[in-house]
Design an enzyme around this catalytic site. Structure first.
Site, PDB file in Angstrom:
ATOM      1  CG  ASN A  60      19.957-104.684  -8.927  1.00 28.37           C
ATOM      2  OD1 ASN A  60      19.654-104.345 -10.068  1.00 28.37           O
ATOM      3  ND2 ASN A  60      20.795-103.972  -8.196  1.00 28.37           N
ATOM      4  N   GLY A  94       8.726 -86.398  -6.779  1.00 29.52           N
ATOM      5  CA  GLY A  94       7.823 -85.261  -6.814  1.00 29.52           C
ATOM      6  C   GLY A  94       6.452 -85.592  -7.361  1.00 29.52           C
TER       7      GLY A  94
END
Length: 589
Positions: A483, A534
């Protein structure tokens, strides 16, 4: 002296000729004296010499566009152009990661409304870049990050004021409209008693209510994307990598002699619901390589564990499938296991409700390849406790029908860490509202485990500007570049956290982008950990590859310093002064 004066005169004559003056009779002599190289190198030498007299690059325009992020959600890309040697040149671009406060188990209509709002926000951000930010930042030196972020901050503050004024006018108009509709006969009678049936328990009343979610102004992506694009442009113009440029910003242009790489928190498993009626106790299981290994060695070790864990999960799925078929008297092949599915976090997805069972399986996977948890690799757990709270009962529902109060949750975590000491980090073990319980688990576990606030911390803008930063007592905070976050905000906030003995973790949002800048920011800011997800999905693997490249570069330059794991013993510090400004005491009453 005569030779030096003659050479200086020839240089001046060459410069005059280049500027358009006519000195043809001495030009050949001047060029031969100044540039004794081969004739084919003449123009390159001329360009290099006179480029010293050109103006410094300045921003000429910004271009914003809507693109698709790593999880198929719309997001913003900002391209930055500079005037370089009188030519307009594209310097760099940046892509903002998408971020949502909607939990995974939200209702479909809530998710749909969030997607619509995201589209509106990206569209507004593109307009901001084109109509406001590009003209506002034109002719600005891209290496002046402080000035650029100051201008961006003032622009955003004006937009917030505009929104508040509009909302105030709308509320006043609505109140007048409702007042006009109300007549004396239509005034509702007050009920003397509450509705019989549901009784609110005393314990439920004592649970602090959830604090309202931070409002996100439409278009705020433009602020963060533009600030990061300016930082990248400044690094390119200064001919230094972004991580070093960030370190110079943090240390007042003083170049650090050595840099410590953040330790990666590599997500191994994304734990989901085992069935529609079951809740999960944890959201992520992460692996942390030991500090003695290089990053490359640590990533290789994590990959070995991931392969063995995949094998165990697949064999477990096949076994359960064959048992189900034998019970039904069927001989067909077992259906493919869902455990192979890759999560949006770039890791395996597994449905487990029993944390102890999952930890024992991980121990088995490590033992199978000759590794030991707690020595050869460590674990971190993202509890995401805010997703487990049942506000009707005032308790956490860790399993279907299994409820625990905040005090019971704190006691449970103490037992888990005592039984599984290879867990060295808990992320969001409680809601941020449960301040007393945060304090108790920090005192009980802080000397051997990091207690990290991610969703339990407020937005970066609030963390930086509020006098009383609204996070629970903790070991550190996960910061995300989302943001209206600006590069200067991260620089300032990490400096505050460093001074308060807090660790900084740069975190990757769920909806990650292909932009690798987060890694450079983490290295330059001196973050202790880097939470990227991951080792699958291109947008996440690209960041690990960038981290490996930085390690190789620092090692080649002799500037790589080994990381350390240091815990804070909160129990030995009764209301420590170094935490008072960052971690306020719980509100009374």
């Amino acid at each position: 002296m005569e030779a030096g004066e003659r050479r200086g005169r020839l240089r001046r004559e060459a410069a005059e000729y280049y500027r358009g003056h006519r000195v043809p009779e001495r030009m050949e002599e001047a060029l031969n004296t100044l540039f004794p190289q081969c004739p084919e190198d003449l123009y390159g030498e001329l360009a290099n010499y006179f480029s010293k007299f050109s103006k410094a690059p300045v921003i000429c325009k910004l271009v914003g566009r809507k693109i698709i992020g790593g999880v198929g959600q719309p997001t913003l890309e900002v391209e930055l152009y500079c005037t370089v040697k009188n030519y307009e040149k594209r310097i760099c671009s940046t892509v903002m990661a998408t971020y949502s406060q909607i939990p995974e188990n939200a209702l479909p209509e809530t998710i749909e409304a969030d997607e619509k709002e995201r589209n509106y926000s990206v569209h507004t951000a593109v307009e901001w870049v084109k109509e406001s930010l590009s003209p506002m930042l034109r002719h600005l030196d891209p290496t002046d990050q402080c000035q650029a972020d100051k201008m961006l901050g003032e622009y955003f503050a004006n937009k917030v004021e505009e929104k508040e004024e509009i909302e105030k006018l709308e509320e006043e108009a609505k109140a007048e409209e409702e007042a006009a509709k109300v007549t004396p006969t239509s005034t509702p009678k007050q009920k003397k008693g509450g509705k019989p049936g549901k009784a609110v328990s005393v314990e439920a009343q004592s649970i602090p209510p959830a604090e309202p979610a931070e409002s996100v102004l439409r278009g705020s992506l433009a602020i963060g994307a533009t600030s990061l694009a300016i930082a990248k442009a400044g690094a390119i113009i200064c001919h230094v990598p972004l991580y070093l440029y960030t370190a110079l910003l943090k240390h007042n242009q003083e170049s650090p002699k050595e840099i410590t790489l953040p330790l990666p928190m590599v997500t191994l498993l994304n734990c989901e619901k085992n069935s529609p009626s079951k809740l999960k106790l944890v959201k992520e299981i992460m692996l942390i390589p030991p500090v003695e290994l290089s990053l490359k060695q640590g990533i290789d070790r994590v990959l070995d564990i991931q392969k063995e864990m995949t094998r165990l999960l697949e064999s477990r799925g096949k076994m359960s499938g064959s048992q189900a078929n034998s019970k039904k008297g069927k001989a067909q092949k077992a259906p493919p296991s869902a455990l192979k599915r890759i999560s949006h976090l770039g890791c395996l997805t597994a449905g487990y409700d029993n944390l102890e069972q999952l930890l024992l399986l991980m121990q088995r996977a490590c033992n199978n390849i000759g590794l030991e948890l707690g020595t050869d690799v460590y674990l971190a757990i993202n509890c995401a406790a805010h997703e487990l709270m049942d506000y009707d009962k005032g308790k956490y529902e860790i399993l279907t029908g299994t409820f625990k109060s905040p005090d019971e949750m704190a006691a449970m975590y103490v037992d888990i860490i005592n039984n599984f000491p290879f867990i060295i980090a808990l992320i969001d073990p409680l809601r941020k509202e449960d301040r007393d319980q945060w304090s108790s688990i920090c005192c009980a576990l802080g000397s051997k485990c990091y207690l990290i606030a991610e969703d339990a911390a407020t937005q970066i803008s609030k963390l930086k500007t509020d006098q009383n930063i609204n996070i629970a007592m903790c070991s550190g905070v996960v910061l995300k570049y989302i943001n209206q976050t600006k590069v200067s905000d991260l620089v300032e906030l990490t400096g505050i956290l460093d001074g308060q003995r807090h660790i900084t973790i740069l975190g990757s949002p769920d909806g990650e982008s292909s932009d690798e800048s987060l890694v450079d920011l983490a290295v330059g800011l001196g973050a202790r950990f880097l939470k990227l997800g991951g080792l699958s999905r291109g947008e996440r693997v690209a960041k690990y590859n960038r981290l490996l490249a930085i390690e190789e570069e620092l090692a080649a330059n002799g500037a790589l310093r080994e990381a350390k794991l240091e815990f804070v013993d909160f129990a030995e510090e009764s209301q420590p002064e170094q935490l008072s400004n960052v971690l306020p005491a719980p509100e009374q009453g």
